[in-house]
Each structure stands twice: as structure tokens, then as C-alpha cells.
Design an enzyme around this catalytic site. Structure first.
Site: not given
Length: 316
Positions: A8, A11-12, A36, A52, A142, A146
Site C-alpha cells: 500500500g 496510499g495516504q 493500482r 496484489d 472495515y 480490523k
């Protein structure tokens, strides 16, 4: 010592974690895994690989080819998006997590950092100063994923001897990445709109109180836990980390102090509001402070001033 894989990485959090790790361990020692979303130029200049996390064989191949000995597993489908695309969220957040842990176990990986979130709590959880060890009853895809990540991480640690560690991150705010569909991303969007338009329409109610953290503190929490001595840890995949709590109204007050022209209005999104209402307003994080020395550095005012200053430069 081998190399570190960060899933990831576009990502942020991943996009800021990779440069921080490269500063510590060397540009060639940190491999940025992405799927992606294209990587920022700063990250793509170093080792990187298309990854992936739902493909177990591909993970195994990357771990072996890049001599990976540690993994920061940051890949995740976030709250509102996960509600809209349940099957995809299950594949990435649950199957992907199992794939990473099983590959790490089979390949003798030294350490896996597996972040959790305040979304792991729910309406039966004490709302204020939520204890580290308490009831968890999330009602979102989500949040459920977690809790699963925490439980399966602790399983691999206690039953199989794989060193798995994780923090429950609050809403994370950064000026470097665009706001996404995360429930707490209103706080990032507010700064963008204040600079662009002097106006923001918030999708949460003005008094929605949530725990938040500035990105430098979030990155520091992950690295501090990664570097901690295993013998000092009582908890493993489930550490609360707290920095500050504020509401959209309180954040808007700080933005207005910087930009007196700024105005805010509220148009509540029922989906994201219901998600926010199920989350704690603050976290009790003495376990992290005592077991590995956690301590945040940024206050709300310091966060607001640094965010605004850096975004003005970025958006100009």
C-alpha cells in the site's frame, strides 16, 4: 539484515512511511509495493514492485526475490469505500492480511507491522478514553476486518512465533496526499477547501468528536513500535495510540484563526455520520506509552498551522 516491504505504498500513510523508512535504513533497503494507484516520483525512484495482496503466490515471489525480512502491511480498503464494495474489501482487508501473515510465516520473516484502527471499536465500547483492552463490536466491513487483523496477528504471534505488531490509528491528517473516502478525511478536505474557496461543506455534524493524529506522529508511532524490543511488549497487534481529539467545529475555529475569510456549513452524510458515531472520542494509550515509549508531538494548533502553511505552498 534483509529488506523491508511496504504494501500500500501509494496510499495516504504508505506514501509517507516509505521515505521515512528509507531515511533510516537506506534507499535500497525499502521496497515499495503498489497496486493500482501510481507511486509518487519520490518513491518510484527507489525499489518498487507491483503487488496484489490477494495473490499469495505473487507475495511469496516478491518476498524471496527482494530478500524481504520485515513487512509493513499498509494495504487496506477504507471505511466508506469498504461499505460500498464489500467483496473487494473482504478480499483485500481479510484475505490479503492472511496472505501477508502466512507468507511471512512460511518464509521466516522477522517482523510484520499490521496497523489497526479506531474502527475496530463499536457502540458497546466505552466512548471516552477507550481502554486498550475492551469490548469490540464494530458494525462496518472495515471495522470488522480490523478486529480480524488484530486477532489473527496475535494468533500468528502467540501460536506460530511470528513477531506481529500493530497500532490502532485514529484519523490521520496529512497535507501531502489528497483526501479520500475515509470518514475522518473531512479534516484534510477542510484545509484544501479553505485555501481554494474559503468555504467547506462538511459531511459530519459540527460536534462529532473523534480522535485524530498528524501524519508525522502516525509515522513515528509505526516506526517506534517496529524498533521496540520484543521482550518489552505485553500487547502485540492491538496498541491504542492517542494524540488529540477535536470536532469539525473546533477544527474550523483553528482554520478561521489562520484564514478569517473561511466559512463552514454542514450537510451530514448519513453513512459516514453513522460510522463516526460508532467510533470512540478518545483513546487511553498507557500500554503503548509504558511498553515502547509512545508520545505524540503535535497539538491541534500546531497541526493546523503546519497543514495550512504546507498546503498553501503545495497548491500554489
Amino acid at each position: 539484515m534483509g529488506n523491508i516491504l511496504v504494501t500500500g505504498s501509494a496510499g495516504q500513510i504508505g506514501s509517507e512511511l516509505v521515505p521515512a523508512l528509507r531515511d533510516l535504513y537506506g534507499d535500497n533497503a525499502v521496497v515499495a509495493g503498489w497496486n493500482r494507484t501510481p507511486l509518487p516520483d519520490e518513491i518510484s525512484a527507489g525499489p518498487n514492485v507491483a503487488l496484489d495482496v490477494t495473490d499469495f503466490d505473487a507475495i511469496n515471489k516478491i518476498v524471496k526475490n527482494f530478500d524481504i525480512t520485515s513487512i509493513f502491511h499498509m494495504s487496506s480498503i477504507l471505511s466508506a469505500t469498504a461499505e460500498a464494495y464489500r467483496n473487494t474489501a473482504h478480499d483485500v482487508n481479510i484475505n490479503g492480511t492472511v496472505n501477508i501473515l502466512e507468507s511471512a510465516y512460511q518464509n521466516g520473516i522477522d517482523k510484520v507491522i499490521l496497523p489497526s484502527s479506531i474502527a475496530a471499536f463499536g457502540t458497546k465500547t466505552p466512548n471516552a478514553m477507550t481502554p486498550n483492552d475492551t469490548i469490540q463490536n464494530p458494525d462496518t466491513v472495515y471495522g470488522i476486518s480490523k478486529v480480524f487483523g488484530e486477532l489473527i496477528g496475535n494468533y500468528y504471534d502467540s501460536k506460530l512465533g511470528l513477531d506481529v505488531r500493530g497500532v490502532r490509528l485514529p484519523g490521520v491528517i496529512s497535507w501531502k496526499t489528497e483526501p479520500t473516502a475515509g470518514t475522518t478525511d473531512y479534516a484534510v478536505a477542510m484545509f484544501y477547501e479553505a485555501i481554494k474557496k474559503d468555504f467547506y461543506e462538511c459531511y459530519l455534524s459540527p460536534d462529532t468528536s473523534l480522535p485524530m493524529m498528524y501524519m508525522p506522529d502516525a509515522i513515528n508511532s509505526l516506526i517506534m513500535l517496529y524498533q521496540a524490543d520484543y521482550e518489552d511488549l505485553i500487547h502485540h497487534s492491538d496498541f491504542n495510540v492517542h494524540a488529540m481529539t477535536f470536532t469539525p467545529r473546533e477544527l474550523a475555529t483553528e482554520v478561521t484563526r489562520i484564514n478569517p475569510k473561511f466559512e463552514i456549513d454542514y450537510k451530514v452524510d448519513s453513512v459516514r455520520q453513522s460510522i463516526a458515531d460508532s467510533w470512540p472520542s478518545s483513546l487511553e494509550d498507557s500500554a503503548a506509552r509504558e511498553e515502547w515509549g509512545w508520545k505524540p508531538h503535535y497539538s491541534l494548533r500546531e497541526l493546523a498551522e503546519d497543514m495550512y502553511k504546507n498546503l498553501v505552498v503545495k497548491l500554489s
